[in-house]
Write a protein that holds these residues in place. Structure first.
Motif, PDB file in Angstrom:
ATOM      1  N   UNK A 247       0.898  -1.252  -0.126  1.00 53.65           N
ATOM      2  CA  UNK A 247      -0.067  -0.082   0.023  1.00 53.65           C
ATOM      3  C   UNK A 247       0.735   1.454  -0.262  1.00 53.65           C
ATOM      4  N   UNK A 248       1.970   1.273  -0.622  1.00 56.85           N
ATOM      5  CA  UNK A 248       2.689   2.552  -0.954  1.00 56.85           C
ATOM      6  C   UNK A 248       2.373   3.381  -1.995  1.00 56.85           C
ATOM      7  N   UNK A 249       2.654   4.539  -1.893  1.00 55.65           N
ATOM      8  CA  UNK A 249       2.483   5.580  -3.021  1.00 55.65           C
ATOM      9  C   UNK A 249       0.976   5.409  -3.385  1.00 55.65           C
ATOM     10  N   UNK A 250      -0.006   5.184  -2.691  1.00 54.38           N
ATOM     11  CA  UNK A 250      -1.195   5.021  -2.974  1.00 54.38           C
ATOM     12  C   UNK A 250      -1.977   6.143  -4.033  1.00 54.38           C
ATOM     13  N   UNK A 251      -2.007   7.383  -3.779  1.00 55.82           N
ATOM     14  CA  UNK A 251      -2.574   8.312  -4.512  1.00 55.82           C
ATOM     15  C   UNK A 251      -2.277   8.252  -6.026  1.00 55.82           C
ATOM     16  N   UNK A 252      -0.864   8.522  -6.444  1.00 52.87           N
ATOM     17  CA  UNK A 252      -0.407   8.364  -7.575  1.00 52.87           C
ATOM     18  C   UNK A 252      -0.941   6.960  -8.062  1.00 52.87           C
TER      19      UNK A 252
ATOM     20  N   UNK B  29      -2.967   4.733  -7.564  1.00 51.43           N
ATOM     21  CA  UNK B  29      -4.423   4.434  -7.859  1.00 51.43           C
ATOM     22  C   UNK B  29      -4.754   5.385  -9.055  1.00 51.43           C
ATOM     23  N   UNK B  30      -4.198   6.567  -9.247  1.00 53.01           N
ATOM     24  CA  UNK B  30      -4.561   7.395 -10.214  1.00 53.01           C
ATOM     25  C   UNK B  30      -4.226   6.843 -11.583  1.00 53.01           C
ATOM     26  N   UNK B  31      -2.920   6.264 -11.559  1.00 61.32           N
ATOM     27  CA  UNK B  31      -2.689   5.274 -12.883  1.00 61.32           C
ATOM     28  C   UNK B  31      -3.625   4.178 -13.090  1.00 61.32           C
ATOM     29  N   UNK B  32      -4.083   3.305 -12.044  1.00 63.87           N
ATOM     30  CA  UNK B  32      -5.023   2.231 -12.272  1.00 63.87           C
ATOM     31  C   UNK B  32      -6.418   2.919 -12.609  1.00 63.87           C
ATOM     32  N   UNK B  33      -6.689   3.723 -12.298  1.00 62.19           N
ATOM     33  CA  UNK B  33      -7.943   4.480 -12.518  1.00 62.19           C
ATOM     34  C   UNK B  33      -7.830   4.732 -13.949  1.00 62.19           C
ATOM     35  N   UNK B  34      -6.638   5.383 -14.409  1.00 64.38           N
ATOM     36  CA  UNK B  34      -6.733   5.879 -15.884  1.00 64.38           C
ATOM     37  C   UNK B  34      -6.602   4.530 -16.880  1.00 64.38           C
ATOM     38  N   UNK B  35      -6.270   3.393 -16.506  1.00 66.10           N
ATOM     39  CA  UNK B  35      -6.341   2.208 -17.262  1.00 66.10           C
ATOM     40  C   UNK B  35      -7.517   1.514 -17.077  1.00 66.10           C
ATOM     41  N   UNK B  36      -8.674   1.962 -16.328  1.00 70.65           N
ATOM     42  CA  UNK B  36     -10.026   1.619 -16.277  1.00 70.65           C
ATOM     43  C   UNK B  36     -10.435   0.918 -15.113  1.00 70.65           C
ATOM     44  N   UNK B  37      -9.576   0.710 -14.060  1.00 75.36           N
ATOM     45  CA  UNK B  37      -9.977  -0.140 -12.723  1.00 75.36           C
ATOM     46  C   UNK B  37     -10.656   0.996 -11.874  1.00 75.36           C
TER      47      UNK B  37
ATOM     48  N   UNK C  85      -8.161   1.150  -4.005  1.00 78.80           N
ATOM     49  CA  UNK C  85      -7.655   1.780  -2.696  1.00 78.80           C
ATOM     50  C   UNK C  85      -8.067   0.679  -1.546  1.00 78.80           C
ATOM     51  N   UNK C  86      -9.169   0.312  -1.527  1.00 85.05           N
ATOM     52  CA  UNK C  86     -10.103  -0.555  -0.318  1.00 85.05           C
ATOM     53  C   UNK C  86      -9.130  -1.809  -0.447  1.00 85.05           C
ATOM     54  N   UNK C  87      -9.030  -2.538  -1.887  1.00 92.96           N
ATOM     55  CA  UNK C  87      -8.234  -3.685  -2.129  1.00 92.96           C
ATOM     56  C   UNK C  87      -7.046  -3.752  -1.438  1.00 92.96           C
ATOM     57  N   UNK C  88      -6.168  -2.721  -1.625  1.00 94.67           N
ATOM     58  CA  UNK C  88      -4.732  -2.726  -1.330  1.00 94.67           C
ATOM     59  C   UNK C  88      -4.800  -2.451   0.234  1.00 94.67           C
ATOM     60  N   UNK C  89      -5.274  -1.556   0.746  1.00 94.40           N
ATOM     61  CA  UNK C  89      -5.337  -1.127   2.209  1.00 94.40           C
ATOM     62  C   UNK C  89      -5.538  -2.400   2.887  1.00 94.40           C
ATOM     63  N   UNK C  90      -6.883  -2.997   2.620  1.00 99.73           N
ATOM     64  CA  UNK C  90      -7.485  -4.146   3.236  1.00 99.73           C
ATOM     65  C   UNK C  90      -6.253  -5.283   3.342  1.00 99.73           C
ATOM     66  N   UNK C  91      -5.756  -5.535   1.873  1.00 99.11           N
ATOM     67  CA  UNK C  91      -4.938  -6.608   1.676  1.00 99.11           C
ATOM     68  C   UNK C  91      -3.669  -6.350   2.797  1.00 99.11           C
ATOM     69  N   UNK C  92      -3.065  -4.864   2.750  1.00 98.38           N
ATOM     70  CA  UNK C  92      -1.843  -4.789   3.678  1.00 98.38           C
ATOM     71  C   UNK C  92      -2.315  -5.232   5.014  1.00 98.38           C
TER      72      UNK C  92
ATOM     73  N   UNK D  18       3.598   3.809 -16.111  1.00 96.91           N
ATOM     74  CA  UNK D  18       2.284   4.283 -16.219  1.00 96.91           C
ATOM     75  C   UNK D  18       1.980   4.728 -17.831  1.00 96.91           C
ATOM     76  N   UNK D  19       2.947   5.233 -18.502  1.00 97.90           N
ATOM     77  CA  UNK D  19       2.876   5.623 -20.047  1.00 97.90           C
ATOM     78  C   UNK D  19       2.480   4.268 -20.644  1.00 97.90           C
ATOM     79  N   UNK D  20       3.272   3.178 -20.393  1.00107.09           N
ATOM     80  CA  UNK D  20       3.210   1.993 -21.251  1.00107.09           C
ATOM     81  C   UNK D  20       1.617   1.408 -21.080  1.00107.09           C
ATOM     82  N   UNK D  21       1.192   1.501 -19.514  1.00107.34           N
ATOM     83  CA  UNK D  21      -0.036   0.712 -19.246  1.00107.34           C
ATOM     84  C   UNK D  21      -1.244   1.670 -19.928  1.00107.34           C
TER      85      UNK D  21
END
Length: 314
Positions: free
Chosen positions: A106-111, A113-121, A127-134, A237-240
């Protein structure tokens, strides 16, 4: 033949440049704002108050309350920042390992997550998945890891700079980070486009298929999986984003990948960095691989049930 290959390479690079520049500038804006915000929170001693609320939870995982500050710092910034806090604590190998696994999840969560949102998730889900998983992994590791008493001695550097000195230090560190980020983003984008142009990614997909199949991931995500595991989400990020926006991989495919790499990425530099301060490397790798395996197969089941439901309704 050689001239044709050179021409194809030049055209591919020209094609990718505008989109890569746009993504790079977007990431730089996010990085500057987040790092400055956290630097100010740290300077005005607000972060310790945030971590104080997590103390009871961290005690449940066998961690001292002050380790919450390392987690919170890593959560909002990166592994480097978390290590800076760990260096001020007197922790043993077991405690550092548990804390490191949580930070890697769960590091660098904001940046990121922004990348993962831009790719469609879904940003909220990631945020919930990564935080609870940690926290889940921290709890599990506390139950199964053997007890040790040996503390790790780390040389900490105490520093209490004045406000403008702190801003100057932040500016220099951020400029270095931006320079490194820009070089890696453009290099990866060019590499990805050339590998795609000359069919290397298709070969790579076939080669990686058995490994990715175990994790429940489509073979076509192989290059992105390699990038995320070696360099991380922010640098890749750019590649994804290019792969998803061009339609080369579907939304479901990238969602599966994001659930895996959200928990298990940066398995080269970040793992070695945390290993250098006392964390056990094989625990950090195996724990997150196992949990990402469960997350992806759970999502596959979820997708299959949704498909059956909509087919039934339709």
């Amino acid at each position: 033949m050689e001239q044709s290959a050179i021409k194809r390479s030049i055209n591919s690079i020209k094609e990718i440049m505008p989109k890569t520049l746009k993504t790079c500038l977007w990431l730089i804006r996010i990085t500057v704002l987040i790092t400055l915000g956290v630097q100010l929170l740290e300077y005005f001693d607000i972060l310790p108050y945030l971590s104080m609320f997590l103390n009871p939870v961290f005690n449940m995982m066998g961690l001292p309350g002050e380790s919450a500050l390392a987690y919170v710092t890593g959560y909002f910034v990166n592994v480097y920042s978390a290590i800076a806090v760990i260096a001020t604590l007197n922790l043993d190998v077991r405690t550092i390992t548990i804390l490191s696994v949580m930070i890697l999840c769960a590091h660098n969560m904001i940046t990121e997550t922004a990348v993962q949102k831009k790719t469609g998730s879904s940003a909220v889900r990631m945020v919930i998945t990564r935080t609870l998983s940690s926290f889940a992994l921290g709890f599990i590791l506390n139950m199964i890891m053997p007890q040790v008493e040996t503390p790790v001695q780390i040389q900490a550097i105490e520093s209490n700079p004045q406000f403008w000195e702190m801003i100057g230090i932040w500016a220099i560190k951020t400029l270095k980070l931006i320079a490194l980020m820009s070089v890696l983003i453009f290099s990866l984008s060019i590499l990805q486009r050339l590998l795609s142009e000359f069919g290397v990614i298709r070969w790579l997909s076939k080669f990686m298929r058995p490994i990715l199949a175990i994790f429940g991931l489509p073979a076509k995500t192989s290059f992105l999986w390699i990038v995320a595991n070696t360099l991380g989400l922010a640098y890749g990020a750019a590649v994804m984003i290019d792969e998803t926006e061009s339609g080369k991989i579907t939304k479901d495919d990238v969602d599966l990948l994001n659930h895996h790499i959200g928990i298990s990425h940066s398995n080269l530099e970040d793992v070695l960095l945390l290993g250098s301060v006392g964390a056990v490397i094989w625990w950090m790798l195996l724990a997150r691989w196992a949990f990402s395996f469960l997350l992806v197969w759970e999502l596959r089941l979820e997708m299959a049930l949704k498909k059956k439901f909509f087919n039934f309704v339709g």
